[in-house]
Write a protein that holds these residues in place. Sequence first.
Motif, PDB file in Angstrom:
ATOM      1  N   LEU A   3      31.537  20.195  38.489  1.00 52.66           N
ATOM      2  CA  LEU A   3      31.259  21.327  37.614  1.00 52.66           C
ATOM      3  C   LEU A   3      30.810  20.938  36.201  1.00 52.66           C
ATOM      4  N   ARG A   4      30.967  19.662  35.857  1.00 52.81           N
ATOM      5  CA  ARG A   4      30.619  19.197  34.505  1.00 52.81           C
ATOM      6  C   ARG A   4      29.200  19.597  34.085  1.00 52.81           C
ATOM      7  N   PRO A   5      28.180  19.458  34.970  1.00 56.05           N
ATOM      8  CA  PRO A   5      26.825  19.855  34.552  1.00 56.05           C
ATOM      9  C   PRO A   5      26.713  21.329  34.147  1.00 56.05           C
ATOM     10  N   LEU A   6      27.626  22.151  34.647  1.00 52.83           N
ATOM     11  CA  LEU A   6      27.630  23.570  34.283  1.00 52.83           C
ATOM     12  C   LEU A   6      28.386  23.842  32.993  1.00 52.83           C
ATOM     13  N   GLY A   7      29.143  22.862  32.545  1.00 52.83           N
ATOM     14  CA  GLY A   7      30.003  23.086  31.390  1.00 52.83           C
ATOM     15  C   GLY A   7      31.229  23.899  31.745  1.00 52.83           C
ATOM     16  N   LEU A   8      31.636  23.840  33.010  1.00 50.42           N
ATOM     17  CA  LEU A   8      32.830  24.558  33.474  1.00 50.42           C
ATOM     18  C   LEU A   8      33.915  23.568  33.852  1.00 50.42           C
ATOM     19  N   THR A   9      35.161  23.988  33.692  1.00 46.97           N
ATOM     20  CA  THR A   9      36.291  23.188  34.162  1.00 46.97           C
ATOM     21  C   THR A   9      36.744  23.720  35.515  1.00 46.97           C
ATOM     22  N   ALA A  10      37.571  22.938  36.185  1.00 49.03           N
ATOM     23  CA  ALA A  10      38.126  23.378  37.465  1.00 49.03           C
ATOM     24  C   ALA A  10      38.942  24.654  37.280  1.00 49.03           C
ATOM     25  N   LEU A  11      39.665  24.765  36.166  1.00 44.44           N
ATOM     26  CA  LEU A  11      40.459  25.974  35.917  1.00 44.44           C
ATOM     27  C   LEU A  11      39.573  27.204  35.726  1.00 44.44           C
ATOM     28  N   GLN A  12      38.474  27.045  35.004  1.00 47.70           N
ATOM     29  CA  GLN A  12      37.544  28.161  34.827  1.00 47.70           C
ATOM     30  C   GLN A  12      36.925  28.557  36.165  1.00 47.70           C
ATOM     31  N   TYR A  13      36.537  27.567  36.947  1.00 47.18           N
ATOM     32  CA  TYR A  13      35.963  27.834  38.264  1.00 47.18           C
ATOM     33  C   TYR A  13      36.970  28.581  39.133  1.00 47.18           C
ATOM     34  N   THR A  14      38.229  28.158  39.091  1.00 45.24           N
ATOM     35  CA  THR A  14      39.266  28.832  39.873  1.00 45.24           C
ATOM     36  C   THR A  14      39.371  30.296  39.469  1.00 45.24           C
ATOM     37  N   ALA A  15      39.379  30.564  38.177  1.00 41.32           N
ATOM     38  CA  ALA A  15      39.454  31.956  37.708  1.00 41.32           C
ATOM     39  C   ALA A  15      38.255  32.762  38.197  1.00 41.32           C
ATOM     40  N   LEU A  16      37.071  32.167  38.163  1.00 38.54           N
ATOM     41  CA  LEU A  16      35.880  32.871  38.643  1.00 38.54           C
ATOM     42  C   LEU A  16      35.972  33.170  40.134  1.00 38.54           C
ATOM     43  N   THR A  17      36.495  32.230  40.912  1.00 38.11           N
ATOM     44  CA  THR A  17      36.607  32.477  42.352  1.00 38.11           C
ATOM     45  C   THR A  17      37.670  33.534  42.651  1.00 38.11           C
ATOM     46  N   VAL A  18      38.713  33.593  41.838  1.00 37.55           N
ATOM     47  CA  VAL A  18      39.714  34.659  41.997  1.00 37.55           C
ATOM     48  C   VAL A  18      39.046  36.007  41.749  1.00 37.55           C
ATOM     49  N   LEU A  19      38.233  36.091  40.708  1.00 40.54           N
ATOM     50  CA  LEU A  19      37.535  37.346  40.408  1.00 40.54           C
ATOM     51  C   LEU A  19      36.509  37.693  41.483  1.00 40.54           C
ATOM     52  N   ARG A  20      35.937  36.688  42.118  1.00 37.58           N
ATOM     53  CA  ARG A  20      34.983  36.971  43.201  1.00 37.58           C
ATOM     54  C   ARG A  20      35.712  37.633  44.369  1.00 37.58           C
ATOM     55  N   ARG A  21      36.921  37.152  44.658  1.00 38.36           N
ATOM     56  CA  ARG A  21      37.694  37.731  45.763  1.00 38.36           C
ATOM     57  C   ARG A  21      38.266  39.093  45.399  1.00 38.36           C
ATOM     58  N   ARG A  22      38.596  39.260  44.126  1.00 41.01           N
ATOM     59  CA  ARG A  22      39.286  40.483  43.730  1.00 41.01           C
ATOM     60  C   ARG A  22      38.978  40.803  42.278  1.00 41.01           C
ATOM     61  N   GLY A  23      37.857  41.446  42.046  1.00 42.75           N
ATOM     62  CA  GLY A  23      37.462  41.804  40.695  1.00 42.75           C
ATOM     63  C   GLY A  23      38.294  42.944  40.149  1.00 42.75           C
ATOM     64  N   GLY A  24      38.198  43.147  38.858  1.00 42.27           N
ATOM     65  CA  GLY A  24      38.912  44.248  38.227  1.00 42.27           C
ATOM     66  C   GLY A  24      40.359  43.930  37.921  1.00 42.27           C
ATOM     67  N   LEU A  25      40.665  42.662  37.690  1.00 41.89           N
ATOM     68  CA  LEU A  25      42.025  42.270  37.353  1.00 41.89           C
ATOM     69  C   LEU A  25      42.223  42.285  35.842  1.00 41.89           C
ATOM     70  N   SER A  26      43.457  42.520  35.436  1.00 46.88           N
ATOM     71  CA  SER A  26      43.793  42.368  34.021  1.00 46.88           C
ATOM     72  C   SER A  26      43.900  40.877  33.731  1.00 46.88           C
ATOM     73  N   SER A  27      43.935  40.534  32.470  1.00 41.29           N
ATOM     74  CA  SER A  27      44.075  39.137  32.071  1.00 41.29           C
ATOM     75  C   SER A  27      45.382  38.546  32.609  1.00 41.29           C
ATOM     76  N   ALA A  28      46.469  39.306  32.549  1.00 39.15           N
ATOM     77  CA  ALA A  28      47.769  38.825  33.045  1.00 39.15           C
ATOM     78  C   ALA A  28      47.733  38.599  34.553  1.00 39.15           C
ATOM     79  N   GLU A  29      47.115  39.517  35.290  1.00 34.03           N
ATOM     80  CA  GLU A  29      47.005  39.353  36.751  1.00 34.03           C
ATOM     81  C   GLU A  29      46.156  38.138  37.094  1.00 34.03           C
ATOM     82  N   LEU A  30      45.070  37.989  36.364  1.00 39.42           N
ATOM     83  CA  LEU A  30      44.183  36.848  36.604  1.00 39.42           C
ATOM     84  C   LEU A  30      44.896  35.536  36.277  1.00 39.42           C
ATOM     85  N   ALA A  31      45.688  35.514  35.233  1.00 39.19           N
ATOM     86  CA  ALA A  31      46.448  34.312  34.872  1.00 39.19           C
ATOM     87  C   ALA A  31      47.405  33.934  35.999  1.00 39.19           C
TER      88      ALA A  31
END
Length: 159
Positions: A41-69
């Motif tokens: 993910l380095r070429p994208l400027g993303l970390t593994a943690l950021q990627y994980t958060a994005l994939t969580v949102l892909r599976r289930r969008g519309g989460l609050s920040s606390a739910e996403l955390a």
Amino acid sequence: MTVTTDRTDDVGTDMPVDAPTLLYAIKQVELAIRARMDAILRPLGLTALQYTALTVLRRRGGLSSAELARNSFVTAQTMGEMLAALERRGLVARQVDPDNRRRMFTYLTDEAHQLLTEYDTEICALEEQMVRELNVRQREAFRGYLSRCRTALGETPPH
């Protein structure tokens, strides 16, 4: 000279005393995965943690920040910082909850969906490399064991 004796685990299997604990083995796997994901993910400027958060949102969008955390395994403060960075990059959008104006829902942007789709192949290849020695039945069992472990740890809050 090192002397090693055997011990019996809960299922009656002899294990060397100097064998790593399961917690240590899991941490080694997690660190190896994270290092490989960061490299991908380095070429994208993303970390593994950021990627994980994005994939969580892909599976289930519309989460609050606390739910996403909670779903991304980071603290609420870390997620707040991460969301601000992802929003600046145009990868997430946030909307105020009409029922609670202090709460915001987070969604992926089209750019984020496209980015995830582009990197699915490399991330899937990493997973495939990790489980290549396991057959289909073993992979499903492994997934089930990990899910049960996660559930068990979620039942008791940490001290």
